[in-house]
Design a protein around this motif. Sequence first.
Motif, PDB file in Angstrom:
ATOM      1  N   LYS A   1      24.866  -8.645  29.687  1.00  0.00           N
ATOM      2  CA  LYS A   1      24.028  -9.055  28.565  1.00  0.00           C
ATOM      3  C   LYS A   1      24.005 -10.576  28.421  1.00  0.00           C
ATOM      4  O   LYS A   1      25.021 -11.238  28.599  1.00  0.00           O
ATOM      5  N   ALA A   2      22.840 -11.087  28.062  1.00  0.00           N
ATOM      6  CA  ALA A   2      22.700 -12.521  27.845  1.00  0.00           C
ATOM      7  C   ALA A   2      21.578 -12.762  26.835  1.00  0.00           C
ATOM      8  O   ALA A   2      20.693 -11.932  26.657  1.00  0.00           O
ATOM      9  N   VAL A   3      21.645 -13.896  26.171  1.00  0.00           N
ATOM     10  CA  VAL A   3      20.553 -14.370  25.331  1.00  0.00           C
ATOM     11  C   VAL A   3      20.063 -15.654  25.974  1.00  0.00           C
ATOM     12  O   VAL A   3      20.844 -16.577  26.216  1.00  0.00           O
ATOM     13  N   VAL A   4      18.781 -15.693  26.275  1.00  0.00           N
ATOM     14  CA  VAL A   4      18.180 -16.840  26.943  1.00  0.00           C
ATOM     15  C   VAL A   4      17.218 -17.508  25.970  1.00  0.00           C
ATOM     16  O   VAL A   4      16.412 -16.837  25.323  1.00  0.00           O
ATOM     17  N   CYS A   5      17.318 -18.832  25.863  1.00  0.00           N
ATOM     18  CA  CYS A   5      16.447 -19.590  24.972  1.00  0.00           C
ATOM     19  C   CYS A   5      15.659 -20.611  25.786  1.00  0.00           C
ATOM     20  O   CYS A   5      16.244 -21.410  26.516  1.00  0.00           O
ATOM     21  N   HIS A   6      14.340 -20.541  25.651  1.00  0.00           N
ATOM     22  CA  HIS A   6      13.426 -21.428  26.382  1.00  0.00           C
ATOM     23  C   HIS A   6      12.852 -22.451  25.402  1.00  0.00           C
ATOM     24  O   HIS A   6      12.286 -22.075  24.382  1.00  0.00           O
ATOM     25  N   LYS A   7      13.004 -23.728  25.729  1.00  0.00           N
ATOM     26  CA  LYS A   7      12.473 -24.788  24.869  1.00  0.00           C
ATOM     27  C   LYS A   7      10.950 -24.710  24.843  1.00  0.00           C
ATOM     28  O   LYS A   7      10.307 -24.539  25.872  1.00  0.00           O
TER      29      LYS A   7
ATOM     30  N   ASN B   1       7.128 -26.325  23.504  1.00  0.00           N
ATOM     31  CA  ASN B   1       6.480 -27.631  23.483  1.00  0.00           C
ATOM     32  C   ASN B   1       6.086 -28.022  22.054  1.00  0.00           C
ATOM     33  O   ASN B   1       4.946 -27.828  21.649  1.00  0.00           O
ATOM     34  N   TYR B   2       7.050 -28.530  21.298  1.00  0.00           N
ATOM     35  CA  TYR B   2       6.826 -29.004  19.938  1.00  0.00           C
ATOM     36  C   TYR B   2       7.426 -30.403  19.811  1.00  0.00           C
ATOM     37  O   TYR B   2       8.200 -30.838  20.650  1.00  0.00           O
ATOM     38  N   GLU B   3       7.094 -31.097  18.718  1.00  0.00           N
ATOM     39  CA  GLU B   3       7.623 -32.439  18.488  1.00  0.00           C
ATOM     40  C   GLU B   3       9.102 -32.419  18.162  1.00  0.00           C
ATOM     41  O   GLU B   3       9.777 -33.437  18.241  1.00  0.00           O
ATOM     42  N   TYR B   4       9.621 -31.279  17.747  1.00  0.00           N
ATOM     43  CA  TYR B   4      11.035 -31.143  17.421  1.00  0.00           C
ATOM     44  C   TYR B   4      11.586 -29.925  18.166  1.00  0.00           C
ATOM     45  O   TYR B   4      10.824 -29.170  18.775  1.00  0.00           O
ATOM     46  N   ALA B   5      12.886 -29.720  18.132  1.00  0.00           N
ATOM     47  CA  ALA B   5      13.529 -28.664  18.922  1.00  0.00           C
ATOM     48  C   ALA B   5      13.170 -27.274  18.411  1.00  0.00           C
ATOM     49  O   ALA B   5      13.570 -26.876  17.321  1.00  0.00           O
ATOM     50  N   VAL B   6      12.385 -26.560  19.198  1.00  0.00           N
ATOM     51  CA  VAL B   6      12.030 -25.165  18.919  1.00  0.00           C
ATOM     52  C   VAL B   6      12.258 -24.381  20.200  1.00  0.00           C
ATOM     53  O   VAL B   6      11.812 -24.789  21.279  1.00  0.00           O
ATOM     54  N   PHE B   7      12.970 -23.260  20.079  1.00  0.00           N
ATOM     55  CA  PHE B   7      13.274 -22.438  21.243  1.00  0.00           C
ATOM     56  C   PHE B   7      12.760 -21.022  21.037  1.00  0.00           C
ATOM     57  O   PHE B   7      12.806 -20.502  19.920  1.00  0.00           O
ATOM     58  N   TYR B   8      12.264 -20.408  22.095  1.00  0.00           N
ATOM     59  CA  TYR B   8      11.927 -18.992  22.106  1.00  0.00           C
ATOM     60  C   TYR B   8      13.107 -18.293  22.772  1.00  0.00           C
ATOM     61  O   TYR B   8      13.417 -18.562  23.933  1.00  0.00           O
ATOM     62  N   CYS B   9      13.793 -17.416  22.036  1.00  0.00           N
ATOM     63  CA  CYS B   9      14.985 -16.742  22.564  1.00  0.00           C
ATOM     64  C   CYS B   9      14.742 -15.249  22.703  1.00  0.00           C
ATOM     65  O   CYS B   9      14.028 -14.647  21.890  1.00  0.00           O
ATOM     66  N   HIS B  10      15.340 -14.667  23.717  1.00  0.00           N
ATOM     67  CA  HIS B  10      15.256 -13.220  23.915  1.00  0.00           C
ATOM     68  C   HIS B  10      16.530 -12.720  24.569  1.00  0.00           C
ATOM     69  O   HIS B  10      17.257 -13.475  25.215  1.00  0.00           O
ATOM     70  N   LYS B  11      16.804 -11.433  24.378  1.00  0.00           N
ATOM     71  CA  LYS B  11      18.016 -10.808  24.909  1.00  0.00           C
ATOM     72  C   LYS B  11      17.664 -10.030  26.178  1.00  0.00           C
ATOM     73  O   LYS B  11      16.590  -9.449  26.290  1.00  0.00           O
TER      74      LYS B  11
END
Length: 125
Positions: free
Chosen positions: A24-30, A32-42
């Motif tokens: 199991k892992a949780v992966v977070c993809h940065k 493209n926003y002006e500030y830190a926003v990540f799309y995360c999924h398990k």
Amino acid sequence: MEVQKETLFQKYSISGVEKIADGKAVVCHKQNYEYAVFYCHKTDTTKAYMVSMAGADRTQAKAVVVCHTDTSAWNPKHLAFLVLKVKPGTLPICHFLSEDHVVWFSNKISAKTNQHLLVPFISFV
């Protein structure tokens, strides 16, 4: 990616592979926003490896590689299948982590207590 020194673009040869996670892992993809926003999924079917490499100029580098071991539910038109000319569910799909991506996975602390710790791996290319 961790590089011994700043270098020009060059070819690298793999000199070693060490498994660092399985399961199991949780992966977070940065995003493209002006500030830190990540799309995360398990994901439940991921293996992660630390890959040691040597550049043509002998510069040493390390990078995290993630392998998806069950791709049977992926879209058959996914770029990985088109590039590799394989079908979903037939082979693991492995890739180096892209810039600013984060992977969290469970890593055993002690075999006696079977405790777990979430350990982040951050890739900066």
